[in-house]
Design an enzyme around this catalytic site. Structure first.
Site, short mmCIF file in Angstrom:
data_model
loop_
_atom_site.label_atom_id
_atom_site.label_comp_id
_atom_site.label_asym_id
_atom_site.label_seq_id
_atom_site.Cartn_x
_atom_site.Cartn_y
_atom_site.Cartn_z
N LYS A 50 -27.56 41.71 -5.44
CA LYS A 50 -27.52 42.89 -5.32
C LYS A 50 -27.89 43.80 -4.11
CE LYS A 50 -30.36 42.64 -9.80
NZ LYS A 50 -31.56 42.95 -10.49
N TYR A 93 -25.62 47.41 -17.57
CA TYR A 93 -27.27 47.43 -18.05
C TYR A 93 -27.47 48.17 -19.24
CZ TYR A 93 -29.09 45.24 -13.94
OH TYR A 93 -29.37 44.28 -12.58
N ASN A 148 -35.06 43.11 -6.72
CA ASN A 148 -35.24 41.36 -6.99
C ASN A 148 -34.19 40.59 -6.54
OD1 ASN A 148 -33.86 42.21 -9.00
ND2 ASN A 148 -35.49 41.60 -10.56
N HIS A 181 -28.80 39.27 -9.45
CA HIS A 181 -29.02 39.27 -11.20
C HIS A 181 -28.19 38.02 -11.71
CE1 HIS A 181 -27.54 40.39 -15.16
NE2 HIS A 181 -26.35 39.64 -14.89
N GLU A 193 -20.34 40.20 -19.17
CA GLU A 193 -20.36 40.45 -18.12
C GLU A 193 -19.26 40.22 -16.94
OE1 GLU A 193 -24.25 39.27 -17.03
OE2 GLU A 193 -25.32 40.68 -18.29
P1 RTP Z 1 -31.01 41.00 -14.15
O1 RTP Z 1 -30.60 41.59 -15.48
O2 RTP Z 1 -30.83 41.85 -13.01
O3 RTP Z 1 -30.66 39.69 -13.78
O4 RTP Z 1 -32.84 40.71 -14.41
P2 RTP Z 1 -33.61 40.01 -15.48
O5 RTP Z 1 -32.58 39.72 -16.57
O6 RTP Z 1 -34.55 38.94 -14.84
O7 RTP Z 1 -34.25 41.18 -16.13
P3 RTP Z 1 -34.02 42.50 -17.22
O8 RTP Z 1 -35.19 42.25 -18.05
O9 RTP Z 1 -32.68 42.29 -17.62
O10 RTP Z 1 -34.13 43.79 -16.23
C1 RTP Z 1 -33.00 43.96 -15.49
C2 RTP Z 1 -33.46 44.76 -14.12
O11 RTP Z 1 -34.34 45.81 -14.20
C3 RTP Z 1 -35.23 46.04 -13.24
N1 RTP Z 1 -36.52 46.20 -14.14
N2 RTP Z 1 -37.39 46.87 -13.35
N3 RTP Z 1 -39.69 48.61 -13.38
C4 RTP Z 1 -39.76 47.60 -14.31
O12 RTP Z 1 -40.55 47.49 -14.90
C5 RTP Z 1 -38.46 46.93 -14.38
N4 RTP Z 1 -38.43 45.95 -15.33
C6 RTP Z 1 -37.03 45.39 -15.06
C7 RTP Z 1 -35.30 44.75 -12.66
O13 RTP Z 1 -34.67 44.93 -11.39
C8 RTP Z 1 -34.63 43.74 -13.54
O14 RTP Z 1 -33.90 42.51 -12.74
MG MG Z 2 -31.01 40.90 -17.43
#
Ligand code: RTP
Ligand code: MG
Length: 148
Positions: A9, A49, A112, A115, A126
């Site tokens: 990212k 997203y 973080n 991705h 994706e």
């Molecule tokens: P990613 O898709 O980016 O790999 O992350 P992930 O699967 O671990 O998490 P996901 O649930 O898909 O969430 C996507 C991204 O959204 C941001 N996020 N912010 N502020 C919040 O509570 C919150 N929750 C999620 C995070 O940057 C996450 O990577």
């Molecule tokens: Mg995710």
């Protein structure tokens, strides 16, 4: 062979972590089959997203992921989808274990570092969003004698 989509990212690019992150997946034993540095448009961010469209953080997420270049990658290997999520670590860096990418390099959930696709369906979707078929390279490091 299984493939997944991984992306450094904008915070990871800004912090010069591309090499460190590529090295972790190489060292694990996975094979890089496609990669590019690129700027994500708001349209692509919204598609990528899309599952989070109704979440309160969606606007921030799109702003962040489009704020600077990302390093998009496709990696190949046995169980690469699930195993790369283990190497990436928990979504919220306050819960991601030391030794994982997020556990070692991130502090806040909104920044973080990386991705990773969360399922086989997400990986196909994706990879298709970010790469054309001709941008991906299938090759064997064992069978070919191409480094002399
Ligand atoms: P990613 O898709 O980016 O790999 O992350 P992930 O699967 O671990 O998490 P996901 O649930 O898909 O969430 C996507 C991204 O959204 C941001 N996020 N912010 N502020 C919040 O509570 C919150 N929750 C999620 C995070 O940057 C996450 O990577
Ligand atoms: Mg995710």
């Amino acid at each position: 062979m299984e493939r997944t989509f991984l992306m450094v990212k904008p915070d990871g690019v800004q912090r010069n972590l591309i090499g460190e992150i590529v090295g972790r997946f190489e060292n694990k034993g996975f094979q890089l089959v496609g990669a590019k540095l690129m700027q994500i448009t708001p349209e692509l961010a919204g598609e990528h997203y899309g599952e989070h469209k109704e979440r309160p953080f969606f606007g921030e997420l799109v702003d962040f992921i489009t704020s600077g270049p990302v390093f998009a990658m496709v990696w190949e290997g046995e169980n690469v989808i699930a195993t790369s999520r283990l190497l990436v670590g928990a979504t919220n860096p306050k819960e991601s274990a030391p030794g994982t990418i997020r556990g070692d390099f991130a502090v806040t959930v909104g920044k973080n570092i990386i991705h990773g696709s969360d399922s086989a369906d997400s990986a196909v979707r994706e990879i298709g969003l970010f790469f054309k078929e001709e941008e991906l390279v299938s090759y064997s490091k064992d069978a070919n004698n191409w480094v002399n």
